[in-house]
Scaffold this motif. Structure first.
Motif, PDB file in Angstrom:
ATOM      1  N   SER A 173       0.756  -1.189  -0.018  1.00 34.52           N
ATOM      2  CA  SER A 173       0.060   0.018  -0.060  1.00 34.52           C
ATOM      3  C   SER A 173       1.051   1.348  -0.013  1.00 34.52           C
ATOM      4  CB  SER A 173      -0.740  -0.097   1.172  1.00 34.52           C
ATOM      5  OG  SER A 173      -1.429   1.245   1.306  1.00 34.52           O
ATOM      6  N   LEU A 174       2.019   1.289   0.885  1.00 35.13           N
ATOM      7  CA  LEU A 174       2.919   2.372   0.815  1.00 35.13           C
ATOM      8  C   LEU A 174       3.573   2.770  -0.473  1.00 35.13           C
ATOM      9  CD1 LEU A 174       4.518   2.228   4.552  1.00 35.13           C
ATOM     10  CD2 LEU A 174       2.771   3.933   3.440  1.00 35.13           C
ATOM     11  N   ALA A 175       4.036   1.327  -1.076  1.00 37.06           N
ATOM     12  CA  ALA A 175       4.985   1.553  -2.317  1.00 37.06           C
ATOM     13  C   ALA A 175       3.838   2.153  -3.446  1.00 37.06           C
ATOM     14  CB  ALA A 175       5.184   0.258  -2.889  1.00 37.06           C
ATOM     15  N   GLY A 212       1.116   3.952  -2.939  1.00 34.93           N
ATOM     16  CA  GLY A 212       0.924   5.495  -2.611  1.00 34.93           C
ATOM     17  C   GLY A 212       1.986   6.216  -3.134  1.00 34.93           C
ATOM     18  N   ALA A 213       3.284   5.753  -2.829  1.00 34.15           N
ATOM     19  CA  ALA A 213       4.502   6.797  -3.219  1.00 34.15           C
ATOM     20  C   ALA A 213       4.435   6.689  -4.730  1.00 34.15           C
ATOM     21  CB  ALA A 213       5.802   6.012  -2.705  1.00 34.15           C
ATOM     22  N   ALA A 214       4.074   5.535  -5.451  1.00 39.94           N
ATOM     23  CA  ALA A 214       4.281   5.664  -6.826  1.00 39.94           C
ATOM     24  C   ALA A 214       3.175   6.752  -7.559  1.00 39.94           C
ATOM     25  CB  ALA A 214       4.218   4.112  -7.439  1.00 39.94           C
ATOM     26  N   PHE A 225       1.998   9.263  -5.860  1.00 39.26           N
ATOM     27  CA  PHE A 225       2.420  10.601  -5.565  1.00 39.26           C
ATOM     28  C   PHE A 225       3.556  11.098  -6.733  1.00 39.26           C
ATOM     29  CE2 PHE A 225       5.655  12.988  -3.398  1.00 39.26           C
ATOM     30  CZ  PHE A 225       4.792  14.254  -3.213  1.00 39.26           C
ATOM     31  N   LEU A 226       4.463  10.378  -6.839  1.00 36.53           N
ATOM     32  CA  LEU A 226       5.506  10.529  -7.742  1.00 36.53           C
ATOM     33  C   LEU A 226       5.125  10.731  -9.426  1.00 36.53           C
ATOM     34  CD1 LEU A 226       8.591   8.224  -6.596  1.00 36.53           C
ATOM     35  CD2 LEU A 226       8.136  10.573  -6.411  1.00 36.53           C
TER      36      LEU A 226
END
Length: 85
Positions: free
Chosen positions: A15-17, A19-21, A23-24
């Protein structure tokens, strides 16, 4: 019990990965227009003038129009200062 804890950890990591993708992707979605700007030869001052008081000044030119003059010093000549602006 240990299996469930590990599974929650992996789920959170995924989930964090994601979300980070996302965002970027959103962050860089609009920046190519900024990166695509080319340096214009019009923005670089072509001449340095000496004022009546003996101080050198260079024009700051944007879109072919001289906006104002900047004065230089021994540490930062006028043409370098105008180009930085």
């Amino acid at each position: 019990m240990a299996h469930e804890t590990r599974r929650r950890g992996v789920t959170r990591l995924v989930s964090l990965a994601v979300g980070a993708a996302v965002f970027l992707i959103l962050l860089f979605w609009h920046t190519p227009s900024v990166w695509a700007q080319e340096a214009s030869t019009q923005n670089t001052p072509s001449t340095e003038m000496e004022n009546p008081d003996g101080v050198f000044a260079a024009p700051v030119v944007i879109d072919g129009k001289t906006l104002f003059l900047v004065r230089g010093s021994s540490a930062l000549p006028a043409h370098d200062r105008a180009a930085a602006i």
